[in-house]
Scaffold this motif. Structure first.
Motif, PDB file in Angstrom:
ATOM      1  N   ILE A 105     -13.119   0.777  44.006  1.00 29.35           N
ATOM      2  CA  ILE A 105     -14.094  -0.221  44.446  1.00 29.35           C
ATOM      3  C   ILE A 105     -15.326   0.460  45.036  1.00 29.35           C
ATOM      4  O   ILE A 105     -16.470   0.096  44.727  1.00 29.35           O
ATOM      5  CB  ILE A 105     -13.456  -1.171  45.485  1.00 29.35           C
ATOM      6  CG1 ILE A 105     -12.440  -2.091  44.796  1.00 29.35           C
ATOM      7  CG2 ILE A 105     -14.529  -2.007  46.200  1.00 29.35           C
ATOM      8  CD1 ILE A 105     -11.608  -2.927  45.751  1.00 29.35           C
ATOM      9  N   LEU A 106     -15.117   1.462  45.868  1.00 26.74           N
ATOM     10  CA  LEU A 106     -16.231   2.176  46.493  1.00 26.74           C
ATOM     11  C   LEU A 106     -17.064   2.919  45.448  1.00 26.74           C
ATOM     12  O   LEU A 106     -18.298   2.968  45.555  1.00 26.74           O
ATOM     13  CB  LEU A 106     -15.708   3.153  47.548  1.00 26.74           C
ATOM     14  CG  LEU A 106     -15.217   2.511  48.848  1.00 26.74           C
ATOM     15  CD1 LEU A 106     -14.504   3.542  49.712  1.00 26.74           C
ATOM     16  CD2 LEU A 106     -16.372   1.882  49.614  1.00 26.74           C
ATOM     17  N   ASP A 107     -16.425   3.480  44.458  1.00 26.06           N
ATOM     18  CA  ASP A 107     -17.154   4.171  43.387  1.00 26.06           C
ATOM     19  C   ASP A 107     -18.040   3.194  42.616  1.00 26.06           C
ATOM     20  O   ASP A 107     -19.185   3.509  42.268  1.00 26.06           O
ATOM     21  CB  ASP A 107     -16.174   4.852  42.421  1.00 26.06           C
ATOM     22  CG  ASP A 107     -15.518   6.082  43.030  1.00 26.06           C
ATOM     23  OD1 ASP A 107     -16.030   6.592  44.043  1.00 26.06           O
ATOM     24  OD2 ASP A 107     -14.489   6.537  42.489  1.00 26.06           O
ATOM     25  N   GLU A 108     -17.487   2.000  42.355  1.00 22.10           N
ATOM     26  CA  GLU A 108     -18.251   0.980  41.632  1.00 22.10           C
ATOM     27  C   GLU A 108     -19.450   0.524  42.460  1.00 22.10           C
ATOM     28  O   GLU A 108     -20.565   0.355  41.940  1.00 22.10           O
ATOM     29  CB  GLU A 108     -17.343  -0.217  41.318  1.00 22.10           C
ATOM     30  CG  GLU A 108     -17.965  -1.279  40.420  1.00 22.10           C
ATOM     31  CD  GLU A 108     -18.176  -0.796  38.994  1.00 22.10           C
ATOM     32  OE1 GLU A 108     -19.045  -1.354  38.306  1.00 22.10           O
ATOM     33  OE2 GLU A 108     -17.462   0.154  38.566  1.00 22.10           O
ATOM     34  N   TRP A 109     -19.202   0.336  43.759  1.00 25.30           N
ATOM     35  CA  TRP A 109     -20.284  -0.064  44.669  1.00 25.30           C
ATOM     36  C   TRP A 109     -21.374   1.007  44.722  1.00 25.30           C
ATOM     37  O   TRP A 109     -22.565   0.686  44.628  1.00 25.30           O
ATOM     38  CB  TRP A 109     -19.714  -0.301  46.074  1.00 25.30           C
ATOM     39  CG  TRP A 109     -20.763  -0.434  47.142  1.00 25.30           C
ATOM     40  CD1 TRP A 109     -21.529  -1.529  47.421  1.00 25.30           C
ATOM     41  CD2 TRP A 109     -21.174   0.582  48.068  1.00 25.30           C
ATOM     42  NE1 TRP A 109     -22.384  -1.261  48.462  1.00 25.30           N
ATOM     43  CE2 TRP A 109     -22.195   0.023  48.879  1.00 25.30           C
ATOM     44  CE3 TRP A 109     -20.771   1.897  48.298  1.00 25.30           C
ATOM     45  CZ2 TRP A 109     -22.810   0.746  49.896  1.00 25.30           C
ATOM     46  CZ3 TRP A 109     -21.394   2.621  49.309  1.00 25.30           C
ATOM     47  CH2 TRP A 109     -22.401   2.047  50.091  1.00 25.30           C
ATOM     48  N   GLU A 110     -20.967   2.262  44.868  1.00 22.94           N
ATOM     49  CA  GLU A 110     -21.952   3.334  44.960  1.00 22.94           C
ATOM     50  C   GLU A 110     -22.790   3.431  43.691  1.00 22.94           C
ATOM     51  O   GLU A 110     -24.009   3.662  43.755  1.00 22.94           O
ATOM     52  CB  GLU A 110     -21.262   4.669  45.241  1.00 22.94           C
ATOM     53  CG  GLU A 110     -22.240   5.800  45.505  1.00 22.94           C
ATOM     54  CD  GLU A 110     -21.576   7.052  46.037  1.00 22.94           C
ATOM     55  OE1 GLU A 110     -22.241   8.112  46.047  1.00 22.94           O
ATOM     56  OE2 GLU A 110     -20.393   6.981  46.441  1.00 22.94           O
ATOM     57  N   GLN A 111     -22.179   3.236  42.538  1.00 23.55           N
ATOM     58  CA  GLN A 111     -22.928   3.274  41.283  1.00 23.55           C
ATOM     59  C   GLN A 111     -23.944   2.137  41.226  1.00 23.55           C
ATOM     60  O   GLN A 111     -25.077   2.316  40.758  1.00 23.55           O
ATOM     61  CB  GLN A 111     -21.979   3.184  40.090  1.00 23.55           C
ATOM     62  CG  GLN A 111     -22.670   3.384  38.756  1.00 23.55           C
ATOM     63  CD  GLN A 111     -23.396   4.712  38.657  1.00 23.55           C
ATOM     64  OE1 GLN A 111     -22.801   5.775  38.846  1.00 23.55           O
ATOM     65  NE2 GLN A 111     -24.691   4.679  38.350  1.00 23.55           N
TER      66      GLN A 111
ATOM     67  N   SER B 235      -4.261  -0.384  47.589  1.00 24.08           N
ATOM     68  CA  SER B 235      -3.933   1.026  47.769  1.00 24.08           C
ATOM     69  C   SER B 235      -5.209   1.835  47.999  1.00 24.08           C
ATOM     70  O   SER B 235      -6.322   1.365  47.727  1.00 24.08           O
ATOM     71  CB  SER B 235      -3.208   1.562  46.539  1.00 24.08           C
ATOM     72  OG  SER B 235      -4.099   1.591  45.426  1.00 24.08           O
ATOM     73  N   ALA B 236      -5.030   3.041  48.504  1.00 27.13           N
ATOM     74  CA  ALA B 236      -6.178   3.931  48.725  1.00 27.13           C
ATOM     75  C   ALA B 236      -6.915   4.190  47.423  1.00 27.13           C
ATOM     76  O   ALA B 236      -8.151   4.259  47.393  1.00 27.13           O
ATOM     77  CB  ALA B 236      -5.699   5.241  49.342  1.00 27.13           C
ATOM     78  N   ASN B 237      -6.177   4.324  46.348  1.00 26.20           N
ATOM     79  CA  ASN B 237      -6.793   4.561  45.041  1.00 26.20           C
ATOM     80  C   ASN B 237      -7.623   3.356  44.600  1.00 26.20           C
ATOM     81  O   ASN B 237      -8.742   3.514  44.084  1.00 26.20           O
ATOM     82  CB  ASN B 237      -5.720   4.852  43.991  1.00 26.20           C
ATOM     83  CG  ASN B 237      -6.323   5.175  42.635  1.00 26.20           C
ATOM     84  OD1 ASN B 237      -7.055   6.154  42.487  1.00 26.20           O
ATOM     85  ND2 ASN B 237      -6.039   4.338  41.633  1.00 26.20           N
ATOM     86  N   GLU B 238      -7.092   2.147  44.804  1.00 23.93           N
ATOM     87  CA  GLU B 238      -7.826   0.935  44.423  1.00 23.93           C
ATOM     88  C   GLU B 238      -9.112   0.801  45.230  1.00 23.93           C
ATOM     89  O   GLU B 238     -10.162   0.413  44.697  1.00 23.93           O
ATOM     90  CB  GLU B 238      -6.936  -0.290  44.627  1.00 23.93           C
ATOM     91  CG  GLU B 238      -5.810  -0.411  43.611  1.00 23.93           C
ATOM     92  CD  GLU B 238      -4.834  -1.511  43.942  1.00 23.93           C
ATOM     93  OE1 GLU B 238      -4.397  -2.239  43.015  1.00 23.93           O
ATOM     94  OE2 GLU B 238      -4.483  -1.665  45.136  1.00 23.93           O
TER      95      GLU B 238
END
Length: 225
Positions: free
Chosen positions: A134-140, A127-130
């Protein structure tokens, strides 16, 4: 930290309609058949001749023309690119480039992961939320990597030592120079449906552009969506 898009730039000048490039191959290739008398100035004989060479798998002749392309990709993608052995490479060096300097904006640049995720068939059911999680985790993780890189430099580490904490997503410029035969091999491998999505991100549009600008050479290479 700066997130930027992947891309490419064709460095080799290409003539209008790619005629001169095909004529160069024709002039050399016709020596094999001693058919130089069949060359026409409008380039039509070149198109027919080069097509004949490719259909006959006589691709040694197209090795006489080369193309240089500079890619902006992440380090992980560049590792796949340099596996094309019949080519020459020039790549941004993390040994000599110190990203803590003003010249480089005092930050590391990373390649945007979002387009790669969109092309990854294994993630289409998310989903878009999932995907956002993932993108938030990658950016961190990218922010953390930059922090540790800068801290190592601050502590006295050289760039070639500090680079050990740089992630695969670190942006790099890599220029590839190869003959047309090797570029054909490159596109067959790197635009395939099972190729890494981030290498397809730059390879598919490059192939599409070359199909338009240089007739015949890449016409038979199809891309699966």
């Amino acid at each position: 930290m700066k997130i930027q898009k992947a891309g490419y730039e064709i460095l080799t000048p290409i003539s209008e309609g790619g005629v001169k490039e095909l004529q160069h191959i024709e002039r050399i290739g016709r020596v094999c058949y001693k058919s130089e008398d069949k060359i026409t100035e409008d380039g039509e004989s070149a198109k027919k001749f080069v097509k004949m060479l490719i259909n006959a798998h006589h691709e040694a002749m197209i090795e006489h023309s080369t193309l240089s392309v500079m890619f902006t990709v992440d380090r992980g993608v560049s590792h796949e690119m340099v596996r094309h052995r019949i080519a020459s490479f020039a790549q941004e060096s993390t040994r000599y480039v110190n990203y803590s300097k003003d010249k480089f904006g005092n930050e590391i640049n990373v390649i945007d992961l979002k387009p790669g995720i969109a092309l990854d068939r294994g993630m289409t059911k998310l989903s878009a939320n999932e995907i956002n999680v993932i993108l938030d985790e990658w950016e961190q993780a990218m922010i953390d990597a930059e922090k540790h890189y800068m801290r190592l430099i601050e502590l006295g580490a050289t760039a070639q030592i500090a680079r050990s904490v740089l992630p695969n997503s670190t942006k790099t410029n890599i220029t590839i120079t190869a003959n047309y035969r090797e570029w054909r091999n490159y596109f067959k491998l790197r635009t395939a449906s099972d190729a890494h999505p981030q290498i397809r991100e730059v390879s598919v549009p490059l192939l599409m552009e070359l199909k338009e600008r240089i007739p015949v050479i890449f016409d038979d290479i199809t891309v699966e969506e």
